[in-house]
Every structure is written in C-alpha cells, then in structure tokens.
Design a protein around this motif. Structure first.
Motif, PDB file in Angstrom:
ATOM      1  N   ILE A 170      43.518  -9.249 -19.111  1.00 10.88           N
ATOM      2  CA  ILE A 170      43.668  -9.904 -17.919  1.00 10.88           C
ATOM      3  C   ILE A 170      43.059 -11.700 -18.051  1.00 10.88           C
ATOM      4  CG2 ILE A 170      44.148 -10.157 -15.565  1.00 10.88           C
ATOM      5  CD1 ILE A 170      45.869  -8.492 -16.706  1.00 10.88           C
ATOM      6  N   TYR A 176      45.317 -13.304 -20.913  1.00 14.29           N
ATOM      7  CA  TYR A 176      46.861 -14.229 -19.828  1.00 14.29           C
ATOM      8  C   TYR A 176      46.295 -14.830 -19.554  1.00 14.29           C
ATOM      9  CZ  TYR A 176      49.757 -14.326 -16.375  1.00 14.29           C
ATOM     10  OH  TYR A 176      51.023 -14.792 -15.463  1.00 14.29           O
ATOM     11  N   PHE A 177      45.392 -15.127 -18.118  1.00 14.12           N
ATOM     12  CA  PHE A 177      44.540 -16.646 -17.429  1.00 14.12           C
ATOM     13  C   PHE A 177      44.391 -17.323 -18.228  1.00 14.12           C
ATOM     14  CE2 PHE A 177      44.694 -13.775 -13.525  1.00 14.12           C
ATOM     15  CZ  PHE A 177      44.547 -13.685 -13.010  1.00 14.12           C
ATOM     16  N   SER A 199      47.817 -18.696 -19.503  1.00 12.96           N
ATOM     17  CA  SER A 199      49.158 -18.707 -18.559  1.00 12.96           C
ATOM     18  C   SER A 199      48.738 -21.117 -17.591  1.00 12.96           C
ATOM     19  CB  SER A 199      49.630 -18.468 -17.678  1.00 12.96           C
ATOM     20  OG  SER A 199      48.770 -18.046 -16.857  1.00 12.96           O
ATOM     21  N   THR A 242      53.915 -20.525 -19.894  1.00 18.32           N
ATOM     22  CA  THR A 242      54.065 -19.234 -19.677  1.00 18.32           C
ATOM     23  C   THR A 242      54.544 -17.962 -20.227  1.00 18.32           C
ATOM     24  OG1 THR A 242      54.340 -20.508 -17.275  1.00 18.32           O
ATOM     25  CG2 THR A 242      55.200 -18.422 -17.048  1.00 18.32           C
ATOM     26  N   ILE A 275      52.657 -14.272 -20.903  1.00 13.28           N
ATOM     27  CA  ILE A 275      54.257 -13.189 -20.893  1.00 13.28           C
ATOM     28  C   ILE A 275      53.631 -12.239 -21.693  1.00 13.28           C
ATOM     29  CG2 ILE A 275      55.743 -12.401 -20.072  1.00 13.28           C
ATOM     30  CD1 ILE A 275      55.439 -13.971 -17.406  1.00 13.28           C
ATOM     31  N   VAL A 282      51.134 -10.390 -22.903  1.00 14.62           N
ATOM     32  CA  VAL A 282      50.613  -9.246 -21.296  1.00 14.62           C
ATOM     33  C   VAL A 282      51.569  -8.017 -21.702  1.00 14.62           C
ATOM     34  CG1 VAL A 282      50.380  -8.439 -20.024  1.00 14.62           C
ATOM     35  CG2 VAL A 282      49.451 -10.426 -20.300  1.00 14.62           C
ATOM     36  N   ILE A 283      52.869  -8.020 -22.436  1.00 16.05           N
ATOM     37  CA  ILE A 283      53.674  -6.891 -22.221  1.00 16.05           C
ATOM     38  C   ILE A 283      53.805  -6.367 -23.401  1.00 16.05           C
ATOM     39  CG2 ILE A 283      56.283  -6.575 -22.339  1.00 16.05           C
ATOM     40  CD1 ILE A 283      56.866  -8.504 -20.592  1.00 16.05           C
ATOM     41  N   GLN A 334      50.548  -4.716 -22.880  1.00 14.13           N
ATOM     42  CA  GLN A 334      50.158  -3.916 -22.252  1.00 14.13           C
ATOM     43  C   GLN A 334      51.332  -2.552 -22.963  1.00 14.13           C
ATOM     44  OE1 GLN A 334      48.068  -3.573 -19.080  1.00 14.13           O
ATOM     45  NE2 GLN A 334      48.936  -1.678 -18.221  1.00 14.13           N
TER      46      GLN A 334
END
Lengths: 483, 498
Positions: B149, B152-153, B156, B164, B168, B171-172, B175
C-alpha cells in the motif's frame, strides 16, 4: 411468562418503551436536539438491558423469541450501529428545514424490527420483525419529502419489498403445509425424521431464500440496491446497509442452523450460484460507477456474496467456525460501511449529496483526517491488513477452505482483484490535486458528533485489525451458543 | 527484542516524518535520514552479534541468529514470531542501504507533500523488513500486504504522467497473486490441524507437515505464483515496466532494490522448505521460466527507448538468474542467487538513480533526445558507465560473482538450460552499451547548462560503487554469512532424498 423470561425480554421491552417515549416527546414539544437526546438515551438504556439479559441467556421467552448469546450479541451490535447512525443523522439533518423529529422515531421502530428478527425462533416473529423493519425503512428512505430521488427510491423499495414478502410468505406456507410446524426447532425435527428429500419443503426454502435475497440484495435480486442507496439520505443508507441487511442475515443463519436445512444439498448449489453471481456481478458493475454511493451499493452486493461463502461452509464443517466467521465478517462490515457512509454524510447536506466521485477530488489535501479515515474504510472493504476487514476476509477464507469450496474461493479472489480497482480509484481521486465541487463549506466547529463517531469507528477498525484476540474470544462464545 | 525494534523504528520514524512537516517543510527528510541512521546502527549491531548465540534462538538450529516470539491471535495459533538468519540479515542490510539511497535521491526531487512521501517510504521499508523477519505465515502475509500500500501511494501520488494506471496495475497483480498464497497458507494450516489437532501458523511447526503429494503440488503452485509475480518472471512480469517507469526515483530504488527481492526470498524461505518434493518436481518448469525470463527480458530491454523502462527490463532479466539459481537444488547456485539479489539490488538502484537524476535535469527519459551528455555531465556519465558494466556482469564487480555461481551450479543440473541462459552474456553487453552509446556518446544535443552530480549525490553513488566492488572482489564474507542458511534449506532436501 415468568420473571426470568421478562428479564430475558428486557432489551425489546426497553426499546419499545424508548420508542413510545420519543413519540410522546415529539407530541409535547418539537425539538430536534431534545428528540435526539431521548433517542440516544433510549439506545444506551437498551444496551444496559442487553447486559442484564445476558445473565438469563439462553432463555426461550415465549415460543417466538429466543434470547441466547447469539441474539444478544447482535442486539448490542445493532444498537451500537444505530447509535453511530444517530450521530450522523444529527449533523446531517440539524440544519434541514422541516420536521425532522419523526426520523428518530422511525429509526427506533426499525431497530425494534431488527431486534425481533435476530432473536426470532418462529416464522411468526420472523415475519413480524421483517415487516416492522421494512415499513419503517420506506418512510426513512423518503424522509426528505420534497425531493424526487428519495421518493423514487422509497417507491422502488416499497414495491420490491412487497414482492419479496410475498415470496417469503409463500415459502413459509409451503413449509407449514408439509410439516405443520412454524417453530424452527420443530421444523428441524420434522426434516430429521423424514427419509430423503421433500420437494415441497425444498421449494418452500428456496422461496424463503428468494425473499430474503431481496432484502440482502444478492444477485439476481439486487436491482433495487443502487437506486435506493443513491436516493436515500447518506446516514439512512448506512442504516439500510448494516442494520437491515445484518439482521436479515442473522435470522437466515439461525433458521438454517436450527432447522437442519443444510441436509438439502441442492440448496448448497443454489447458494453457491447466488454467491458467485453476487461476487462477480457486484464487483463488475461497481467498476462502471462514478457515483460513490452507487459504487458502495454494488460493493455491498459483493460483500454479502463473500459472507454467503462462510454461510455455505456451515453445511459441511462444524457450524461454530462458520458462525464465528459470519459474525466477525458482519462486525467488520458494520464498522466499515458505517464509517464509509459517515464520511459521505459528513460531506453532504439533505439538499445535495456528495456522491459524485468528483466531489472527493483533492480531499487528502483539503481535509486530510477525513480522507485518511475514508481511505482506511476503503482499504478495509478491500481486505488489506491493519484493518478489521482483513481479519474478516481471513475468516471467510478459513471457513471456505475448510469445507473445500475451491471454486467459490477462486471467485472471491477474482472479486477482490476487481474490488481493489474501484476502491483504489476513489483513493486516487482523493489524492489528486485540483479544484473539487465542494458541496458543504468546511466549518471546523460543526459536525463534532460525526467526527467523534468516525474517530471511534476508525480506532475500532484498526484495533480489531491488529489485535483481534479479545473480540475473537467473545465471538467464539457467541458462536457456540448457536452451533 | 532487537528484531521488533527493527520494524518499530521505521514505523515510528514514518509517523515522525509525516507529522513534522507542519513544523518545518524540510523536517521530514531529516527525520527519514535520522531514522535510517538509527536503523543502520541496529542492523550493524546484528552483524557484530553473529558470533554470539542469542538465548532466544537457542531452541532453533544454529542457522538462526536471533529470534523473538509472542502470542498474537491464540484462537488460530498465530504468533508474532520473528527470526533472522544470514540471508535475512543480508537482505535487511541491503534494505537499509537502499533506504538511504531512496532518501538521498528524493532529497530535492520531491517538492510537494514531503511528509506523506517519507511516511510512505519508511512504512514500505518497515513492511519489507517485516517480510524478511517473519517466520509465522500469517505474520508474513500481513507484512507482505503491508508493503504494497505505501508503494502504491508513492507511485500514484508522486509518479510520472501515467502513474494511476501503473499504480493500480501494480497493486492488482500483487494482491490477486497474494490472495492465492493466502488460500494456500490457510489450506496448509488446516491440513496440519487435521494431523496435529491444533491450529498453528508457525513456520517451524508447519515445516514437518505431511501433505498428500497432489495437494502439496497445488499449494506449492499458489505460493510459487505469488512469489514469481513479485520477482517477477515471464509471463507475470508485465506490471513491472509500468510501475518502474512511472514511480518517482525513490520509489524505483526501493521497488527494484528491495521489493523484488521479497519474491526471491519467499521462494527460498517458503516454497522450497515447505514443499520440497513438489518443488523439486516442478524445478524443470521453474528453471525454464528463469531461463526464458533472462533471455526474453534482455531482448526486450534492447528494444526500449525509455531509459527507465530499459532498466526495468534488465531487472527482470537478472531476476531470471535468481529463479534459475534457486531451483537448481544446488548449494553453489543458491549462494549465487543470494549474491545476485544483493548485487542487482545495488546496480539496478544506482541505474535508476542516474535515470532519475537525468530526468530531473532534462525532464525526459527518452534516450533519443539525450545524446552526447558525457562532456556536459562527466561525473554522472562515469558512474553510469560503471553501473552499466556492473549490470552486464564485468568480472570484479558483484553481479559477476552472482551470475557466475548460478551458472556454475545450474550447469551440473541442466547443461542445456544453463547454456541457453548463458547466451545473455552476449545480450547484456548489448543493452548496457546501448545506454552508454545513446545517452552519453554521439553528437551533443542542444542542452542548456546542466549541473553535474553535486556532493551528496557523489557520496551516495560512491557508497554504491564501493559496495559493488566489495561484493565483486571480496564476496567471501557475504558467502560465509549466507552459507548456514543455504545449507539449512539444502539439508531438508538432502534429508528427503535419502
């Protein structure tokens, strides 16, 4: 009825008294703050009554109501959820022109219906509770009367709710026609003594599932959900999403466990199909939304689908683990959903809801705390560690893996992947810089109650995400009382 | 007690950095630097302490340097159990070193919201250190997710034009694959529950679980997928070029240097010891994937015109070596994989820092518009040449030792795959020299006055050069440290064979 039973019924009695007190209060003097205080006081007294009733549990208070730890735990949960919703309602409606006091009365009667549902052990109380809850909800949804969206939502909910009640009654009738029983335990005995499968009974149960599917907004019965979520005032949406759905799920689980309905194996297939449809459908449709309330509506469809996986698992594993999973997941879902809608409600007014994704642009830099809370809630919905949502998801995985539901688990994984996309999209928008369409001007002195509620919810979310041991022990004892 | 402190210091530092911004906009970066200094002291203490045996770890085998255990969620037998062996210690040292590099390269690059930036940087490092220390599978998963996470920040919020999408996608990919691993973890625990009658997520207790071979294969595959997505190996690599290209320099440094290594670490720590038979059965496939990654990514790297994207592909190529080494079931190759992890972490981070420095000065990553930078930026160019040579595996530098050991070890197992993978020794000079030729040689493009590396950039680059030289010229100290851990992993396998 003896004294012990009366003590057992204390929460319901207290809550009824509180509703009457609120009604009389409104009749004597219309004052929003006063009515809110009476309501909050009533809820707190009812919480104490739940504590008192704990001493007598488990007790069968009349044939209709069974007060065991399972019922009492969910009563406490529903009361706390309503208290949080009440906090948001206060800030949301306090500047609204019109008579806002009845809103609180309706909130209490809806809660009363939910109380009867979670403690019902008989079809009569099941139906009575459900209708009390639904009828209060119609009025709550359309409370801002002079606007079109809430009215539209209320009419949709009214019609579909009526249809679903008809399904439910038909299902009960079929079961009664075969077994001659309305009491859950007696139905269980009837099923246990029957060799093979009774088609009429099976059809009855499927009709009941269809009826409850509407209330739980499971696919393919979910069509009302986005419109009602969008149309209803934000705090009320939180109430529908948690109290109403939670209570219905609780009674569904109690019915299935105590009437041994799991022996009808075709039902497991039916539930699996519904669960997969809800998980995939909810997540896929949420991808297309630009409206935060609609997005959360679709995501809630998916979440009830995840919950259904643990529910199905109860068919083949020790029910106590499945009940434990459902209970923990519901609790995490309550905290998260109320928190998320709380943020929406804090940014909205009854005239204009802050539901378009563009109104969240740059929230991180305008109101960092609020954005951080919303981010945590969304991450919890996505099941990321540090939040209660992760422990909930872990429970669902454990139950489903224990009963070897690999296909369903695969659907959950795909669904979670899709889910991440739209949750992260909101977070991305919040972290963008740029001008947003601000609906409500920021006034740091106002909305104290909502902010305090959000703070409490966030602390609980992180606490149960990092150190769930205590809660797990409580829930374990609750699950043993039913299983 | 030192092990939880390693994680806690970074988290506390992260919050300090975040909240200090309101006092002084420059405070966050100082807070981050000080946090890393404290962390470095703690890690250095562990290096000194390797001679002594920690009383906590007395119950463990001698491969483990330190341990820490507290009950956490007793319902499922989950404990807050940390332990450190040579490999984890080396990787944590790498994490701290690259943490400094990330802070140093973000010193002037990050201009907005510094507090939140350094918070994310430090919590990401905390998650990574947690991953390297956790020996409870639930705790491991917890940290595994926790490091995603903040990254990710970082991508992004502070990334480049297409951030963006890249964030994403990152992460996908990670995850979804890690949820597969969660299913496998839970299934493994349930199997051990069926045998032993109690839930436990403890690594050491689960090591000896008897699993049906078919089930073990599927569980192994779930773990393997999660780790090879993170590594990444072809065909799961597509998130990496995007994430690297779009991330800010500090993010790229952490991503290439440390986050990718968690995938390799997972293979080494969990896949092989937990499922030795199944992993051995699967080894030919895994080695083929490794060899394919090595070659495919090298060819792809050659075709890139975006400097950061090119470096990203070279990372995939080097990670292929690690996959090849780990699944060779061979002590030499495994040692080589560990050295490659460290050496690649340093050389790839250095290249990303150079790319970042160029972007800060030229506002582009396109090599087509660079050209002839050597006279304008002599110091930067010299460092670029050094690390390009390190990346192509020049003898005397760290990467050479790692790749050489991997090839040496793997050759005994599969001469064919090793020969194919060795073809990269032709390809890697091609892509490395392409960087030098396109960006630094050739006709001078019209650049207005550019500032060369300043003092603190020189200092960080110099540190990386020294480490690479040290790894290349005197790797024995590192090999000694990782040997017991690698032997331990091999032991399980040898015991199985007899």
């Amino acid at each position: 009825m003896n004294g012990n039973q009366l003590i057992g019924l204390a929460p319901i009695i207290t809550l009824s008294t509180a509703s009457i007190a609120v009604m009389l209060g409104i009749a004597i003097k219309r004052n929003f703050v006063l009515t809110c205080s009476i309501t909050a006081f009533g809820i707190i007294i009812s919480l104490l009554a739940v504590a008192v009733a704990c001493q007598e549990s488990p007790i069968q208070a009349t044939l209709l109501i069974r007060m065991d730890n399972y019922a009492l735990f969910f009563m406490a949960l529903l009361l706390l959820a309503s208290l949080a919703v009440l906090g948001f309602c206060y800030d949301y409606f306090k500047n609204f022109e019109g008579d806002n006091e009845e809103l609180l009365l309706l909130l209490l009667t809806a809660l009363l219906g939910a109380f009867v549902l979670v403690s019902s052990s008989h079809f009569a109380s099941f139906f009575l509770g459900l209708e009390t809850l639904s009828i209060s909800l119609f009025a709550l949804i359309s409370y801002p009367l002079n606007q079109t969206r809430p009215l539209e939502a209320a009419i949709k909910y009214l019609i579909l709710s009526g249809v679903s009640s008809a399904f439910l009654l038909m299902g009960m009738a079929l079961i009664y026609a075969q077994s001659g029983e309305l009491y859950f335990k007696d139905i269980g005995n009837f099923i246990a003594n029957q060799p093979g499968m009774n088609i009429m009974m099976l059809s009855g149960v499927i009709l009941i599932v269809a009826g409850l599917g509407f209330k739980l907004s499971l696919a393919p019965f979910h069509l009302w959900t986005p419109d009602v979520y969008q149309g209803a005032p934000a705090p009320i949406t939180a109430f529908i999403a948690t109290v109403s759905k939670g209570a219905v799920f609780v009674v569904l689980l109690r019915y299935f466990v105590s009437s041994h309905n799991y022996v009808y194996t075709p039902l497991v297939t039916v539930f699996s199909v519904i669960a997969v449809l809800s998980i995939l459908g909810g997540n896929l449709l949420a991808l297309l939304q630009n409206n935060v309330k609609r997005l959360l509506a679709y995501s809630s469809i998916a979440h009830i689908g995840y919950l259904l996986a643990a529910f199905i698992a109860a068919a083949s594993i020790a029910p106590s683990l499945a009940i434990e999973s459902v209970t923990f997941y519901l609790l995490a879902y309550f905290i998260t959903t109320i928190g998320a809608f709380g943020v929406v409600s804090l940014l909205s007014t009854p005239e204009t809801e802050a539901d378009d994704i563009s109104s969240y642009r740059g929230l991180f830099w305008r109101r960092p705390w609020l954005a951080a809370v919303f981010t945590l809630m969304l991450l919890s919905l996505a099941g990321i560690p540090l939040t209660a949502g992760f422990i909930g998801k872990f429970y669902i995985f454990t139950s489903a893996a224990d009963s070897r539901l690999w296909g369903l688990l695969f659907a959950i994984i795909i669904g979670s992947g899709l889910g991440l996309y739209y949750y992260l999209r909101i977070i991305v928008v919040m972290s963008m810089s740029g001008e947003a369409t601000v609906i409500k001007s920021v006034n740091p002195d106002k909305d104290r109650i909502s902010k305090a509620t959000l703070a409490v919810l966030t602390i609980l979310l992180v606490w149960f995400g990092i150190y769930p041991g205590f809660l797990i022990n409580v829930i374990q004892s609750v699950s043993l009382s039913l299983g | 007690m030192i092990l939880p402190a390693l994680i806690a210091v970074l988290i506390a530092g992260g919050f300090t950095a975040w909240f200090s911004e309101s006092k002084n906009p420059d405070a966050p970066r100082w807070a981050a630097a000080i946090t890393l200094i404290i962390e470095a002291v703690l890690v250095a203490g562990q290096f000194v302490g390797t001679e002594h045996t920690d009383p906590m770890s007395a119950s463990l085998s001698p491969a483990w340097i330190a341990g820490f255990e507290r009950p956490w969620i007793s319902r499922f037998g989950i404990g807050f159990h940390l332990a450190m062996d040579g490999v984890s210690l080396l990787l944590i040292a790498l994490t701290v070193l690259l943490g400094f590099m990330a802070v140093s390269s973000s010193w002037t690059e990050i201009k907005s919201r510094q507090g939140f930036f350094f918070f994310n940087l430090l919590t990401c490092l905390a998650g990574t250190v947690g991953v390297f220390l956790a020996v409870d599978l639930f705790l491991f998963f917890f940290f595994w997710e926790l490091m995603i996470i903040p990254m990710y920040f970082l991508i992004s919020i502070w990334g480049h034009e297409n951030r963006t999408y890249a964030a994403i996608k990152f992460v996908i990919f990670t995850q979804v694959s890690s949820l597969l691993m969660l299913v496998a973890i839970v299934a493994l625990v349930l199997i051990s529950h069926d045998h032993a009658g109690e839930y436990t997520f403890d690594y050491f207790k689960l090591l000896n679980t008897k699993i049906d071979p078919d089930v073990a294969f599927w569980l192994m595959l779930c773990f393997f997928t999660a780790f090879t997505v993170k590594l990444p190996a072809v065909p799961f690599h597509t998130w990496l070029p995007d994430a690297h290209t779009q991330a800010p320099t500090g993010g790229s440094v952490i991503l290439a240097g440390v986050l990718l290594k968690t995938g390799a670490y997972g293979l080494l720590r969990f896949v092989i010891p937990l499922f030795p038979e199944a992993a051995h059965q699967f080894a030919p496939v895994a080695m083929t994937m490794g060899a394919v990654s090595v070659l495919y990514a090298a060819v792809m790297a050659f075709a890139q015109s975006d400097l950061k994207r090119l470096i990203a592909y070279t990372s995939i190529s080097h990670m292929g070596f690690i996959l090849l080494g780990i699944f060779s079931w061979n002590f030499l190759a495994m040692q080589g994989a560990v050295i490659t992890m460290l050496a690649h972490g340093i050389s790839a981070s250095a290249l990303f820092m150079i790319a970042g420095a160029l972007q800060e000065r030229l506002h582009t990553r396109e090599m087509g518009v660079m050209g002839g930078l050597w006279p304008a930026l002599p110091r930067l160019s010299a460092f670029a040449l050094f690390f390009a040579l390190a990346s192509l595996g020049l003898p005397g530098l760290g990467n050479f030792i790692g790749e050489f050991l991997v090839l040496l070890g793997a050759f005994k197992v599969s001469a064919l795959l090793t020969s194919v993978a060795a073809l990269v020794l032709i390809l890697s000079p091609v892509y490395s020299l392409v960087i030098i030729q396109k960006a630094f040689h050739g006709p001078m493009q019209n650049h207005s006055s550019l500032s060369d590396f300043n003092r603190h950039e020189l200092a960080s680059m110099g540190l990386l050069v020294l480490t690479t030289l040290w790894l290349g010229l005197g790797p024995q100290a590192v090999l000694n440290l990782s040997a017991p851990a690698c032997k331990q992993i091999m032991q399980d396998f040898v015991a199985m064979e007899h």
